[in-house]
Design a protein around this motif. Sequence first.
Motif, short mmCIF file in Angstrom:
data_model
loop_
_atom_site.label_atom_id
_atom_site.label_comp_id
_atom_site.label_asym_id
_atom_site.label_seq_id
_atom_site.Cartn_x
_atom_site.Cartn_y
_atom_site.Cartn_z
N ARG A 1 -9.85 -8.79 -3.17
CA ARG A 1 -9.29 -9.89 -4.11
C ARG A 1 -8.30 -10.53 -3.39
NH1 ARG A 1 -9.30 -5.43 -7.85
NH2 ARG A 1 -7.05 -5.94 -7.89
N GLY A 2 -7.68 -10.13 -2.07
CA GLY A 2 -6.47 -10.75 -1.74
C GLY A 2 -5.39 -10.17 -2.21
N GLU A 3 -5.39 -9.23 -2.75
CA GLU A 3 -3.95 -8.49 -3.51
C GLU A 3 -3.43 -7.37 -2.35
OE1 GLU A 3 -3.56 -7.65 -7.38
OE2 GLU A 3 -5.10 -9.30 -7.92
N ARG A 4 -2.17 -7.30 -2.12
CA ARG A 4 -1.80 -6.32 -1.50
C ARG A 4 -1.91 -4.97 -1.81
NH1 ARG A 4 4.23 -5.85 1.11
NH2 ARG A 4 4.45 -4.34 -0.37
N CYS A 5 -2.44 -4.06 -0.92
CA CYS A 5 -2.54 -2.63 -1.44
C CYS A 5 -1.91 -1.75 -0.61
CB CYS A 5 -4.29 -2.56 -1.65
SG CYS A 5 -5.17 -2.59 -0.10
N CYS B 1 -8.67 -0.68 4.24
CA CYS B 1 -8.49 -1.91 3.29
C CYS B 1 -9.48 -2.83 3.79
CB CYS B 1 -6.92 -2.37 3.41
SG CYS B 1 -6.74 -2.85 5.24
N PHE C 1 -4.81 -5.71 2.50
CA PHE C 1 -5.12 -6.60 1.48
C PHE C 1 -6.54 -6.01 1.00
CE2 PHE C 1 -2.06 -9.02 3.49
CZ PHE C 1 -1.34 -9.36 2.26
N ASP C 2 -6.73 -6.12 -0.44
CA ASP C 2 -8.08 -5.72 -1.02
C ASP C 2 -8.96 -6.82 -0.76
OD1 ASP C 2 -7.42 -7.12 -3.35
OD2 ASP C 2 -7.02 -5.51 -4.43
#
Length: 154
Positions: free
Chosen positions: A33-37, A73, A30-31
């Motif tokens: 911002r909490g978005e999966r990367c 990450c 996750f980055d």
Amino acid sequence: MDTEKGYHIEISSPYGEFWRYNVALMCGCFDARGERCGFASAESCVAEVGAALDAPPADYPARRRVRLDVPACDHLICYLYLIPHTLPAGRDTDAAPPFPIRLRIRRPDGEERQQTLHINQWSGASIELRLPEERHAAGEPSAPEAAGTAKTTL
């Protein structure tokens, strides 16, 4: 924290019958911002579930380790599964105490941490790992003692 490097995760066990368990490790990256990367996984399957082997396969390694290098990450949520394909020989649960596994994690900053977890021989384990620990929500357990479903951070 240096996020140019990722995490290195390793699972091993001194238990002589570790061969009775398949191991799967899956990590969501996750980055900030909490978005999966990203996503990474590793697996070590010895036999099909229900195989009921009498001994480890001839090609079973003397020092089995499951390793996973995770891409750079901000933080991870990982799931570690230990799945028995062959149950203990006896029926007495007292004769089959939990066995240890060693979880070793090298963080992006180079710090290495180790933790020993104890796994139920009958059920195996389903463990959630959150890395780094600063992402760990308040009130959640930080070091499970035995198997089942548990959450931990390192």
